[in-house]
Design a protein around this motif. Structure first.
Motif, PDB file in Angstrom:
ATOM      1  N   ALA A   1       0.832  -1.201   0.000  1.00 48.88           N
ATOM      2  CA  ALA A   1       0.000   0.000   0.000  1.00 48.88           C
ATOM      3  C   ALA A   1       0.874   1.262   0.000  1.00 48.88           C
ATOM      4  CB  ALA A   1      -0.933  -0.001   1.203  1.00 48.88           C
ATOM      5  N   ALA A   2       1.946   1.247   0.772  1.00 49.30           N
ATOM      6  CA  ALA A   2       2.852   2.402   0.813  1.00 49.30           C
ATOM      7  C   ALA A   2       3.547   2.585  -0.535  1.00 49.30           C
ATOM      8  CB  ALA A   2       3.884   2.212   1.919  1.00 49.30           C
ATOM      9  N   LYS A   3       3.966   1.491  -1.142  1.00 46.79           N
ATOM     10  CA  LYS A   3       4.626   1.553  -2.441  1.00 46.79           C
ATOM     11  C   LYS A   3       3.665   2.075  -3.512  1.00 46.79           C
ATOM     12  CE  LYS A   3       7.764  -1.359  -5.087  1.00 46.79           C
ATOM     13  NZ  LYS A   3       8.271  -2.715  -5.278  1.00 46.79           N
ATOM     14  N   LYS A   4       2.420   1.627  -3.476  1.00 45.68           N
ATOM     15  CA  LYS A   4       1.409   2.068  -4.430  1.00 45.68           C
ATOM     16  C   LYS A   4       1.121   3.557  -4.258  1.00 45.68           C
ATOM     17  CE  LYS A   4      -2.378   1.355  -7.081  1.00 45.68           C
ATOM     18  NZ  LYS A   4      -2.275   2.163  -8.253  1.00 45.68           N
ATOM     19  N   ALA A   5       1.052   4.017  -3.016  1.00 46.11           N
ATOM     20  CA  ALA A   5       0.803   5.434  -2.753  1.00 46.11           C
ATOM     21  C   ALA A   5       1.946   6.290  -3.294  1.00 46.11           C
ATOM     22  CB  ALA A   5       0.627   5.668  -1.258  1.00 46.11           C
ATOM     23  N   ARG A   6       3.171   5.834  -3.094  1.00 49.62           N
ATOM     24  CA  ARG A   6       4.323   6.586  -3.598  1.00 49.62           C
ATOM     25  C   ARG A   6       4.349   6.580  -5.122  1.00 49.62           C
ATOM     26  NH1 ARG A   6      10.682   5.772  -2.870  1.00 49.62           N
ATOM     27  NH2 ARG A   6      11.257   7.860  -3.532  1.00 49.62           N
ATOM     28  N   ALA A   7       4.005   5.467  -5.731  1.00 45.82           N
ATOM     29  CA  ALA A   7       3.966   5.384  -7.193  1.00 45.82           C
ATOM     30  C   ALA A   7       2.897   6.314  -7.755  1.00 45.82           C
ATOM     31  CB  ALA A   7       3.703   3.947  -7.629  1.00 45.82           C
ATOM     32  N   ASP A   8       1.740   6.366  -7.119  1.00 47.74           N
ATOM     33  CA  ASP A   8       0.678   7.261  -7.568  1.00 47.74           C
ATOM     34  C   ASP A   8       1.099   8.724  -7.443  1.00 47.74           C
ATOM     35  OD1 ASP A   8      -0.939   5.133  -8.193  1.00 47.74           O
ATOM     36  OD2 ASP A   8      -2.088   5.216  -6.317  1.00 47.74           O
ATOM     37  N   GLU A   9       1.801   9.027  -6.358  1.00 47.68           N
ATOM     38  CA  GLU A   9       2.289  10.392  -6.158  1.00 47.68           C
ATOM     39  C   GLU A   9       3.289  10.768  -7.253  1.00 47.68           C
ATOM     40  OE1 GLU A   9       5.222  12.349  -2.918  1.00 47.68           O
ATOM     41  OE2 GLU A   9       3.449  11.338  -2.104  1.00 47.68           O
ATOM     42  N   ASN A  10       4.215   9.864  -7.561  1.00 44.81           N
ATOM     43  CA  ASN A  10       5.206  10.130  -8.610  1.00 44.81           C
ATOM     44  C   ASN A  10       4.558  10.221  -9.980  1.00 44.81           C
ATOM     45  OD1 ASN A  10       7.395  10.333  -6.935  1.00 44.81           O
ATOM     46  ND2 ASN A  10       7.968   8.185  -7.132  1.00 44.81           N
ATOM     47  N   ALA A  11       3.552   9.402 -10.236  1.00 47.38           N
ATOM     48  CA  ALA A  11       2.865   9.450 -11.520  1.00 47.38           C
ATOM     49  C   ALA A  11       2.164  10.789 -11.697  1.00 47.38           C
ATOM     50  CB  ALA A  11       1.864   8.303 -11.628  1.00 47.38           C
ATOM     51  N   ALA A  12       1.606  11.308 -10.625  1.00 45.44           N
ATOM     52  CA  ALA A  12       0.945  12.605 -10.706  1.00 45.44           C
ATOM     53  C   ALA A  12       1.962  13.724 -10.939  1.00 45.44           C
ATOM     54  CB  ALA A  12       0.165  12.874  -9.425  1.00 45.44           C
ATOM     55  N   LYS A  13       3.148  13.586 -10.358  1.00 38.11           N
ATOM     56  CA  LYS A  13       4.174  14.611 -10.524  1.00 38.11           C
ATOM     57  C   LYS A  13       4.820  14.567 -11.901  1.00 38.11           C
ATOM     58  CE  LYS A  13       6.135  15.157  -5.901  1.00 38.11           C
ATOM     59  NZ  LYS A  13       7.336  14.922  -5.128  1.00 38.11           N
ATOM     60  N   PHE A  14       5.279  13.389 -12.301  1.00 37.33           N
ATOM     61  CA  PHE A  14       6.157  13.278 -13.455  1.00 37.33           C
ATOM     62  C   PHE A  14       5.557  12.543 -14.643  1.00 37.33           C
ATOM     63  CE2 PHE A  14       8.848  13.007  -9.617  1.00 37.33           C
ATOM     64  CZ  PHE A  14       9.491  14.221  -9.735  1.00 37.33           C
ATOM     65  N   GLY A  15       4.628  11.683 -14.397  1.00 37.29           N
ATOM     66  CA  GLY A  15       4.188  10.764 -15.428  1.00 37.29           C
ATOM     67  C   GLY A  15       3.172  11.325 -16.393  1.00 37.29           C
ATOM     68  N   ARG A  16       3.062  10.655 -17.501  1.00 44.13           N
ATOM     69  CA  ARG A  16       2.037  10.944 -18.483  1.00 44.13           C
ATOM     70  C   ARG A  16       1.376   9.623 -18.815  1.00 44.13           C
ATOM     71  NH1 ARG A  16       4.440  14.135 -23.348  1.00 44.13           N
ATOM     72  NH2 ARG A  16       4.627  12.002 -23.954  1.00 44.13           N
TER      73      ARG A  16
END
Length: 69
Positions: free
Chosen positions: A18-33
């Motif tokens: 869950a923590a890893k998924k939350a961090r991935a979602d945060e990074n996707a919102a910042k950097f991802g397309r």
């Protein structure tokens, strides 16, 4: 407490996931397309290059910014 035993390894791993998924979602919102955005940009770039090549005076000339001195 509940009557059923709790597998602590499973709880620990679920919490880590869950923590890893939350961090991935945060990074996707910042950097991802999204994949759709990437494909759209690629299609636009391809179309622009194709249109530019079609308007070239010498169709056999290589595309790019190279100039002969």
């Amino acid at each position: 407490m509940s009557d059923t035993p709790v597998n602590l390894n499973r709880v620990r791993k679920d919490k880590a996931r869950a923590a890893k998924k939350a961090r991935a979602d945060e990074n996707a919102a910042k950097f991802g397309r999204s994949k759709a955005q990437s494909k759209l940009d690629e299609a636009r770039k391809s179309r622009a290059t194709r249109i530019l090549d079609l308007h070239r005076r010498d169709p056999d000339a290589p595309s790019g910014d190279e100039t002969d001195p």
